[in-house]
Design an enzyme around this catalytic site. Structure first.
Site, PDB file in Angstrom:
ATOM      1  N   SER A 118     -38.257   5.837 -11.469  1.00  0.00           N
ATOM      2  CA  SER A 118     -36.971   5.370 -11.297  1.00  0.00           C
ATOM      3  C   SER A 118     -36.811   4.274 -12.165  1.00  0.00           C
ATOM      4  O   SER A 118     -37.955   3.658 -12.503  1.00  0.00           O
ATOM      5  CB  SER A 118     -36.923   4.915  -9.970  1.00  0.00           C
ATOM      6  OG  SER A 118     -36.121   3.809  -9.721  1.00  0.00           O
ATOM      7  N   SER A 119     -35.425   3.805 -12.275  1.00  0.00           N
ATOM      8  CA  SER A 119     -35.302   2.766 -13.329  1.00  0.00           C
ATOM      9  C   SER A 119     -35.654   1.279 -12.825  1.00  0.00           C
ATOM     10  O   SER A 119     -35.710   0.231 -13.466  1.00  0.00           O
ATOM     11  CB  SER A 119     -33.712   2.756 -13.605  1.00  0.00           C
ATOM     12  OG  SER A 119     -32.857   2.713 -12.545  1.00  0.00           O
ATOM     13  N   CYS A 120     -36.082   1.227 -11.499  1.00  0.00           N
ATOM     14  CA  CYS A 120     -36.514  -0.107 -10.873  1.00  0.00           C
ATOM     15  C   CYS A 120     -37.757  -0.486 -11.520  1.00  0.00           C
ATOM     16  O   CYS A 120     -38.573  -1.424 -11.003  1.00  0.00           O
ATOM     17  CB  CYS A 120     -36.430   0.175  -9.410  1.00  0.00           C
ATOM     18  SG  CYS A 120     -37.588   0.843  -8.800  1.00  0.00           S
ATOM     19  N   TYR A 147     -42.247  -0.560  -4.140  1.00  0.00           N
ATOM     20  CA  TYR A 147     -41.837   0.863  -4.730  1.00  0.00           C
ATOM     21  C   TYR A 147     -41.780   1.003  -6.287  1.00  0.00           C
ATOM     22  O   TYR A 147     -42.684   1.864  -6.609  1.00  0.00           O
ATOM     23  CB  TYR A 147     -40.425   1.382  -4.308  1.00  0.00           C
ATOM     24  CG  TYR A 147     -39.765   2.819  -4.870  1.00  0.00           C
ATOM     25  CD1 TYR A 147     -40.323   3.880  -4.292  1.00  0.00           C
ATOM     26  CD2 TYR A 147     -39.060   2.716  -5.987  1.00  0.00           C
ATOM     27  CE1 TYR A 147     -39.729   5.040  -4.644  1.00  0.00           C
ATOM     28  CE2 TYR A 147     -38.559   4.140  -6.496  1.00  0.00           C
ATOM     29  CZ  TYR A 147     -38.850   4.930  -5.917  1.00  0.00           C
ATOM     30  OH  TYR A 147     -38.326   6.252  -6.471  1.00  0.00           O
ATOM     31  N   HIS A 190     -26.742   4.375  -1.356  1.00  0.00           N
ATOM     32  CA  HIS A 190     -26.491   3.747  -2.549  1.00  0.00           C
ATOM     33  C   HIS A 190     -24.881   3.586  -3.007  1.00  0.00           C
ATOM     34  O   HIS A 190     -24.162   4.135  -1.997  1.00  0.00           O
ATOM     35  CB  HIS A 190     -27.378   4.349  -3.733  1.00  0.00           C
ATOM     36  CG  HIS A 190     -28.650   4.343  -3.576  1.00  0.00           C
ATOM     37  ND1 HIS A 190     -29.289   5.501  -3.706  1.00  0.00           N
ATOM     38  CD2 HIS A 190     -29.444   3.240  -3.715  1.00  0.00           C
ATOM     39  CE1 HIS A 190     -30.674   5.052  -3.584  1.00  0.00           C
ATOM     40  NE2 HIS A 190     -30.914   3.476  -3.780  1.00  0.00           N
TER      41      HIS A 190
END
Length: 322
Positions: A118-120, A147, A190
């Site tokens: 994920s981009s996180c 996460y 989201h």
């Protein structure tokens, strides 16, 4: 760097492929995409059939099934509230799933594995647009670091097995995703599915206005999950490199433009009101997906078309039941 052996994936339509997490937003799209290309030997296990957090169960599954390819789309996901409330679950469950699937894939002779993150994973204040090299150059966003740390460990595990064992494990990091099978829950969805739901419910009730938090100025990037699935199949066929690859649309949209587009697609006739006393969040979040695009992949679904498709799914599968 594209491996010279790459490109054989499409010639093996009957090869056994294990898609982990096939019921989620991402996994279900990958299954649809593989089936549309004619792949006929997909191994799919629900959580009740195979608990990926249990090492012995995962190892037994791989020993008996012996898939040739693995796409790891299974993860425990959630919004800010969930991450803040259950940090132990987010780090432990994701580390367990990844470690078990990656290690068992290697030990039982899987030819290639693709891990999805994920981009996180990127630092909170990474320069925009975010390149792959921004990884581990600064502190993470504290609200979902549990996460993110797990996902970073997954990338590093794939790299480590490639370095030590010369094993073909690759990683893709998608931007914000949306599409069929998204989460439309009122508390923890989201921004995009939340807007679809709010405009739809306002339309049904005949409300005069919908209030959206903030100024609408932050810029975000969205990718339809069917485009991600297309990129996954492309990477399975064409990419065998050490670096993880960003997977994004490369197109930015302001929250204001997004809300107006959703309003139009849903057909809400009332007014859109911005509550500027509420926080905006990060002003800009865009990934640089040029590495993947230089290999020859590009997204195909426009935001408008993707929203029409997602709203249709919402009406048929969610609105009718809630």
């Amino acid at each position: 760097m594209v491996d010279t052996n790459a490109g054989s994936f499409f010639s093996e339509k009957s090869a056994k492929i294990f898609v982990a997490g096939h019921r989620g937003l991402v996994g279900s799209a990958i299954v649809r995409k593989l089936q549309s290309f004619g792949f006929s030997n997909l191994v799919l296990q629900t959580h009740s059939e195979l608990d990926l957090t249990v090492q012995s169960a995962v190892d037994t599954f791989f020993a008996s099934e012996k898939p040739k390819y693995v796409i790891l789309a299974a993860a425990k996901v959630g919004g800010i509230h969930a991450n803040n409330t259950y940090p132990a679950d987010f780090i432990a469950i994701n580390l367990q799933i990844q470690t078990n699937v990656i290690h068992s894939s290697f030990t039982h002779g899987v030819e290639k594995l693709l891990f999805l993150g994920s981009s996180c994973i990127y630092p909170k204040f990474a320069p925009q647009p975010i390149t792959e090299s921004a990884l581990l150059t600064g502190p993470l966003e504290p609200t979902n670091e549990w996460y993110a740390i797990a996902k970073i460990a997954g990338i590093k595990m794939c790299q480590a097995y490639r370095i030590q064992h010369n094993w073909d494990a690759v990683s893709g990091m998608p931007t914000n995703l949306y599409g069929p099978n998204d989460n439309f829950h009122p508390e923890n969805s989201h921004v995009l599915p939340a807007l679809i739901r709010r405009f739809h419910e306002a339309k049904v009730r005949g409300d005069k206005e919908v209030v959206v938090w903030g100024s609408g100025s932050p810029l975000r990037e969205f990718l339809h999950v069917d485009d991600l699935a297309d990129a996954v199949v492309f990477m399975m066929d064409k990419y065998s490199g050490l670096s993880h690859l960003n997977v994004g649309s490369g197109k930015e949209v302001s929250i204001k433009e997004l809300a107006e587009l959703v309003k139009e697609v849903v057909g809400f006739e009332g007014e859109l009101v911005w509550d500027k006393t509420k926080p905006d969040g990060t002003p800009r979040k865009l990934m640089d997906s040029s590495k993947l695009m230089e290999l020859g992949w590009e997204p195909k679904i426009s935001l408008k078309d993707g929203l029409v498709d997602t709203y249709k799914w919402y009406l048929e599968n969610y609105a009718a039941k809630h």
